[in-house]
Design an enzyme around this catalytic site. Structure first.
Site, PDB file in Angstrom:
ATOM      1  N   ASP A   1      -1.672 -31.123 -16.806  1.00  0.00           N
ATOM      2  CA  ASP A   1      -1.649 -32.435 -16.150  1.00  0.00           C
ATOM      3  C   ASP A   1      -1.933 -33.612 -17.091  1.00  0.00           C
ATOM      4  O   ASP A   1      -1.623 -34.744 -16.767  1.00  0.00           O
ATOM      5  CB  ASP A   1      -2.654 -32.469 -14.977  1.00  0.00           C
ATOM      6  CG  ASP A   1      -4.062 -32.051 -15.411  1.00  0.00           C
ATOM      7  OD1 ASP A   1      -4.273 -31.805 -16.612  1.00  0.00           O
ATOM      8  OD2 ASP A   1      -4.947 -31.957 -14.537  1.00  0.00           O
ATOM      9  N   HIS A   2      -2.530 -33.350 -18.244  1.00  0.00           N
ATOM     10  CA  HIS A   2      -2.901 -34.449 -19.145  1.00  0.00           C
ATOM     11  C   HIS A   2      -1.773 -34.802 -20.123  1.00  0.00           C
ATOM     12  O   HIS A   2      -1.340 -35.935 -20.214  1.00  0.00           O
ATOM     13  CB  HIS A   2      -4.153 -34.078 -19.953  1.00  0.00           C
ATOM     14  CG  HIS A   2      -5.439 -34.195 -19.198  1.00  0.00           C
ATOM     15  ND1 HIS A   2      -5.733 -33.437 -18.096  1.00  0.00           N
ATOM     16  CD2 HIS A   2      -6.529 -34.981 -19.402  1.00  0.00           C
ATOM     17  CE1 HIS A   2      -6.943 -33.765 -17.645  1.00  0.00           C
ATOM     18  NE2 HIS A   2      -7.443 -34.696 -18.427  1.00  0.00           N
TER      19      HIS A   2
ATOM     20  N   ASP B   1     -13.424 -29.806 -17.623  1.00  0.00           N
ATOM     21  CA  ASP B   1     -13.102 -31.212 -17.386  1.00  0.00           C
ATOM     22  C   ASP B   1     -14.275 -31.797 -16.611  1.00  0.00           C
ATOM     23  O   ASP B   1     -14.783 -31.175 -15.675  1.00  0.00           O
ATOM     24  CB  ASP B   1     -11.809 -31.358 -16.584  1.00  0.00           C
ATOM     25  CG  ASP B   1     -11.366 -32.801 -16.570  1.00  0.00           C
ATOM     26  OD1 ASP B   1     -10.463 -33.173 -17.334  1.00  0.00           O
ATOM     27  OD2 ASP B   1     -11.952 -33.593 -15.781  1.00  0.00           O
TER      28      ASP B   1
ATOM     29  N   ARG C   1     -12.839 -44.304 -14.712  1.00  0.00           N
ATOM     30  CA  ARG C   1     -13.438 -44.714 -15.990  1.00  0.00           C
ATOM     31  C   ARG C   1     -12.758 -45.971 -16.503  1.00  0.00           C
ATOM     32  O   ARG C   1     -11.533 -46.067 -16.439  1.00  0.00           O
ATOM     33  CB  ARG C   1     -13.269 -43.608 -17.044  1.00  0.00           C
ATOM     34  CG  ARG C   1     -14.130 -42.435 -16.721  1.00  0.00           C
ATOM     35  CD  ARG C   1     -14.247 -41.444 -17.862  1.00  0.00           C
ATOM     36  NE  ARG C   1     -15.251 -40.486 -17.455  1.00  0.00           N
ATOM     37  CZ  ARG C   1     -15.164 -39.173 -17.615  1.00  0.00           C
ATOM     38  NH1 ARG C   1     -14.125 -38.647 -18.230  1.00  0.00           N
ATOM     39  NH2 ARG C   1     -16.114 -38.388 -17.190  1.00  0.00           N
TER      40      ARG C   1
ATOM     41  N   SER D   1     -16.380 -37.675 -20.778  1.00  0.00           N
ATOM     42  CA  SER D   1     -15.585 -36.451 -20.757  1.00  0.00           C
ATOM     43  C   SER D   1     -16.346 -35.207 -21.198  1.00  0.00           C
ATOM     44  O   SER D   1     -17.366 -35.276 -21.879  1.00  0.00           O
ATOM     45  CB  SER D   1     -14.412 -36.685 -21.694  1.00  0.00           C
ATOM     46  OG  SER D   1     -13.881 -35.484 -22.152  1.00  0.00           O
TER      47      SER D   1
ATOM     48  N   ARG E   1     -14.811 -33.163 -23.170  1.00  0.00           N
ATOM     49  CA  ARG E   1     -14.041 -32.714 -24.340  1.00  0.00           C
ATOM     50  C   ARG E   1     -14.959 -32.229 -25.459  1.00  0.00           C
ATOM     51  O   ARG E   1     -15.770 -32.968 -25.990  1.00  0.00           O
ATOM     52  CB  ARG E   1     -13.088 -33.820 -24.824  1.00  0.00           C
ATOM     53  CG  ARG E   1     -13.752 -35.057 -25.357  1.00  0.00           C
ATOM     54  CD  ARG E   1     -12.744 -36.191 -25.579  1.00  0.00           C
ATOM     55  NE  ARG E   1     -12.255 -36.683 -24.295  1.00  0.00           N
ATOM     56  CZ  ARG E   1     -11.902 -37.935 -24.047  1.00  0.00           C
ATOM     57  NH1 ARG E   1     -11.926 -38.840 -25.001  1.00  0.00           N
ATOM     58  NH2 ARG E   1     -11.481 -38.304 -22.856  1.00  0.00           N
TER      59      ARG E   1
HETATM   60  C1  MIC Z   1     -11.164 -37.636 -19.067  1.00  0.00           C
HETATM   61  O1  MIC Z   1     -11.049 -38.095 -17.928  1.00  0.00           O
HETATM   62  O2  MIC Z   1     -11.747 -38.233 -19.973  1.00  0.00           O
HETATM   63  C2  MIC Z   1     -10.571 -36.271 -19.351  1.00  0.00           C
HETATM   64  C3  MIC Z   1      -9.453 -36.467 -20.270  1.00  0.00           C
HETATM   65  O3  MIC Z   1     -10.086 -35.696 -18.173  1.00  0.00           O
HETATM   66  C4  MIC Z   1     -11.676 -35.413 -19.937  1.00  0.00           C
HETATM   67  C5  MIC Z   1     -11.230 -34.124 -20.462  1.00  0.00           C
HETATM   68  C6  MIC Z   1     -10.604 -34.231 -21.815  1.00  0.00           C
HETATM   69  O4  MIC Z   1     -11.078 -34.981 -22.647  1.00  0.00           O
HETATM   70  O5  MIC Z   1      -9.632 -33.512 -22.008  1.00  0.00           O
HETATM   71  C7  MIC Z   1     -12.853 -35.127 -19.012  1.00  0.00           C
HETATM   72  O6  MIC Z   1     -13.137 -35.916 -18.152  1.00  0.00           O
HETATM   73  O7  MIC Z   1     -13.573 -34.122 -19.206  1.00  0.00           O
HETATM   74 FE1  SF4 Z   2      -7.156 -36.762 -15.476  1.00  0.00          FE
HETATM   75 FE2  SF4 Z   2      -9.639 -37.151 -16.401  1.00  0.00          FE
HETATM   76 FE3  SF4 Z   2      -8.215 -39.173 -15.369  1.00  0.00          FE
HETATM   77 FE4  SF4 Z   2      -9.105 -37.289 -13.782  1.00  0.00          FE
HETATM   78  S1  SF4 Z   2     -10.353 -38.712 -14.958  1.00  0.00           S
HETATM   79  S2  SF4 Z   2      -7.054 -38.172 -13.757  1.00  0.00           S
HETATM   80  S3  SF4 Z   2      -8.921 -35.468 -15.057  1.00  0.00           S
HETATM   81  S4  SF4 Z   2      -7.739 -38.016 -17.210  1.00  0.00           S
END
Ligand code: MIC
Ligand code: SF4
Length: 653
Positions: free
Chosen positions: A67-68, A122, A382, A544, A546
């Site tokens: 999905d990313h 995630d 975010r 995140s 990550r």
């Molecule tokens: C995000 O919203 O920052 C992400 C991308 O979904 C991350 C995961 C990632 O960095 O791949 C998260 O929230 O954990």
């Molecule tokens: Fe995707 Fe992270 Fe955004 Fe949710 S917050 S839509 S998991 S990138």
């Protein structure tokens, strides 16, 4: 003893069955029933999983979502997709194909079950709390261990009870509930806590509304958030064709919370999180009239059918303002199909919304970046500076209703101005929806073990092995290569977006972007140094899950991160990759250390072995800086072993 719902679910999942729940803050090991990964964290998680050497995942359900990384400017992303698909076939996982939707939305619709534990690579995995799950975000390595049948360790959280009373007024949304909580609690108010919802107002919220609230518990820094499982949960599961998964769940009568917060849903007003933090919350009334250049609906927070329906209801017979570009990314293919059936999609197309794919998209800077100095209203979770792809854009986090009202007027507008039309139009769309569409055509089910054994793993050239952590010596004399401030997010440590995300499977390449937003010289300076420390303020590593935000610094020689306080997942990721997370005993010492100072970190192994405070000596004046040893025994063992992989290889649990 009367238990909270959180305690009940944790107790049912203790790794050592029959054991008692530990005191708050102590290590607790729990069994994990379900796991999820997404493509941006999944490749590293499965590279680690492969090294465990088992034939099949040991969980009840494990799902790999794409999905990313769906922009696919070159071969890299699709190579990752193919790797992940072959891994899913080989090891008995479900595979959610690109286009099927955002992991958290699809998981809620198709797999979530009240009373179960879910671990996801995630940070928004807690979305599942809307269905009465203990759903927690973690680094990929922890998820790999859980897929292999290992327990998940965390500190026993405090349980904050959120008492909801009343019901939402027209034009007020679940998003306003969580923004109100962010206003009161801040982005670090939830560290070490679970938010458990209770009270007469709960029954007035649907599961998608509850999921919006639990999703953004991540922004409070919470371990997770949980709602009871009740009549609304049953209705939701029945609509999903999964009525058999329903079990009623609630806290015991008389259970007591570590703290209680009360929110009267009927008294809420529309809110927005202003740039550049999810807790910079202000009433729409104080922002009204500000010109807006972009509006986007979507993300795992607000992309359900009811969110899309609310937007279409406000847009009915109206057009997106000429000064605004508007887009919508439905949370799942099922949502998109339902929106089509009820006329919602047609209305949005007619109104001038650009239809983006069912994926994370703009939320993670994958396209649809705003204009320079643009003002963008997003239903996301975010708004860290630069995450949208445009460093000087102003990102406001709002409800779908507030976003739609601004799409029409071109300025921040109170959505209650048209509340009666909103309610009438919503009813109209809902009546046109008819029976619920359920379609698992883009979910690939696990195959038998026999068939799976013959599957070959497909590895593109961008997939590089995960580097291993160095052993930890007793003394490290190194410079502080970066001094950062408060609330450093993982987006600051390792940015995402269209340029960087495709490198998630390649640590040497992605490490070039480490701390790029804070100091573009960091990579070169770290490359030329033979190891270093990083100094930070409060809530370091928020955001995140990550693990790249630990892996890349580790690869560049960061050996310890010294801060005033940490965010939970990032601290665990640092430990997993052998970087020592140090919390200053006296926060004022932060001022005494400057970027460039050399610190002698002495007696490291003894402090870890004995659990005693850590000592750093400033080379410039010989004074001492003391850091607390707030690490549990297992974390200390992991660090002594040189990271979780080495710890596990040597038989550690
Ligand atoms: C995000 O919203 O920052 C992400 C991308 O979904 C991350 C995961 C990632 O960095 O791949 C998260 O929230 O954990
Ligand atoms: Fe995707 Fe992270 Fe955004 Fe949710 S917050 S839509 S998991 S990138």
């Amino acid at each position: 003893m009367a238990l909270t719902l959180t305690e009940k679910i944790l107790k049912n999942h203790l790794a050592v069955s029959g054991a008692t729940l530990p005191a708050r803050g102590q290590d607790i090991a729990i069994r994990i029933d379900q796991t999820l990964t997404q493509d941006a964290t999944g490749t590293m998680a499965y590279l680690q999983f492969e090294t465990i050497g088992i034939d099949r995942v040991k969980t009840e359900v494990s799902v790999s979502y794409i999905d990313h990384n769906t922009l696919q400017e070159d071969y890299k992303n699709m190579d990752d997709h193919r790797y992940l698909q072959s891994i899913a076939s080989r090891y008995g996982l479900w595979f959610s194909r690109p286009g099927n939707g955002i992991c958290h939305q699809v998981h809620l619709e198709r797999f979530g079950k009240p009373g179960k534990t879910l671990l996801g690579s995630d940070s928004h995995t807690p979305t599942g709390g809307g269905l009465g799950m203990i759903a927690i975000g973690a680094g990929g390595l922890d998820v790999a261990v859980a897929m292999g049948g290992g327990a998940f360790h965390l500190n026993m959280p405090k349980v904050k009870g959120v008492k909801l009373v009343g019901s939402l007024a027209p034009g007020i949304s679940a998003k306003d509930v969580i923004l109100e909580l962010l206003r009161r609690e801040t982005v670090k108010g939830g560290v070490g806590c679970v938010y458990e919802y209770f009270g007469s107002g709960v029954a007035n919220l649907t599961v998608p509304q509850r999921a919006t609230i639990t999703n953004m518990g991540a922004e409070l820094g919470a371990t997770c958030s949980v709602f009871p499982s009740d009549g609304a949960t049953k209705l939701f599961l029945e609509a999903m064709g999964r009525g058999q998964d329903f079990v009623p769940l609630a806290a015991d009568e008389g259970a007591s919370y570590d703290a209680t917060i009360e929110i009267d849903l009927g008294k809420l007003e529309p809110l927005a999180a202003c740039p550049h933090s999810p807790d910079a919350v202000a009433p729409i009334a104080t922002l009204a009239g500000k010109a807006v250049t972009q509006v986007v609906i979507g993300s795992c927070t607000n992309s359900s059918l009811s969110d899309l329906t609310a937007v279409a209801a406000i847009m009915k017979r109206k057009t997106v303002s000429p000064g605004v570009e508007a887009g919508i990314a439905p949370g799942s293919r099922q949502t998109l199909m339902l929106a089509e059936k009820s006329g919602v999609l047609g209305e949005l197309i007619r109104a001038g919304f650009r239809i983006l794919e069912s994926a994370c998209g703009p939320c993670i800077g994958m396209g649809f970046a705003p204009n320079s100095s643009g003002v963008t209203l997003r239903t996301f979770n975010r708004n860290f500076k630069g995450r949208s792809g445009t460093p000087d854009a102003e990102v406001y986090l709002v409800s779908p209703e507030t976003a739609a009202a601004a799409a029409i007027t071109g300025k921040i507008t109170d959505p209650r101005e048209n509340a009666s039309a909103l309610m009438a139009n919503k009813k109209d769309f809902e009546s046109r929806q008819g029976s619920f569409v359920r379609d698992d055509g883009m979910l690939i089910a696990p195959i038998s073990l026999e068939e799976a054994k013959g599957v070959e793993i497909v590895r593109g050239p961008n997939i590089k092995p995960c580097p291993s952590s160095p052993a930890l010596p007793d003394t490290l004399t190194l410079p502080v290569l970066l001094k950062a401030g408060d609330n450093v997010s993982t987006d600051d440590i390792m940015p995402a977006g269209a340029k960087v995300l495709p490198l998630r499977s390649n640590i040497p390449e992605i490490s070039r972007f480490t701390f790029e937003r804070l100091d573009a010289t960091f990579f070169n300076r770290a490359k030329n140094a033979d190891g270093c420390f990083v100094l930070g303020g409060e809530n370091y590593g928020q955001g995140s899950s990550r693990e790249h935000a630990a892996l890349a610094p580790m690869y560049l020689g960061v050996r310890a991160v010294i801060v005033k306080s940490f965010a939970r997942i990032h601290k665990a990721n640092l430990v997993n990759y052998g970087i020592v997370p140090l919390v200053l005993e006296n926060p004022a010492d932060y001022e005494r250390v400057s970027q460039g100072d050399t610190l002698e970190f002495v007696g490291i192994r003894a402090s870890l072995e004995q659990g005693t405070p850590f000592t750093l000596v400033c080379e410039k004046d010989g004074t001492k800086v003391i850091a607390k040893n707030d690490l549990d025994e297992r974390s200390r063992k992991i660090l002594l072993a040189g990271g979780l992989a080495a710890h596990t290889r040597s038989g550690g649990q």
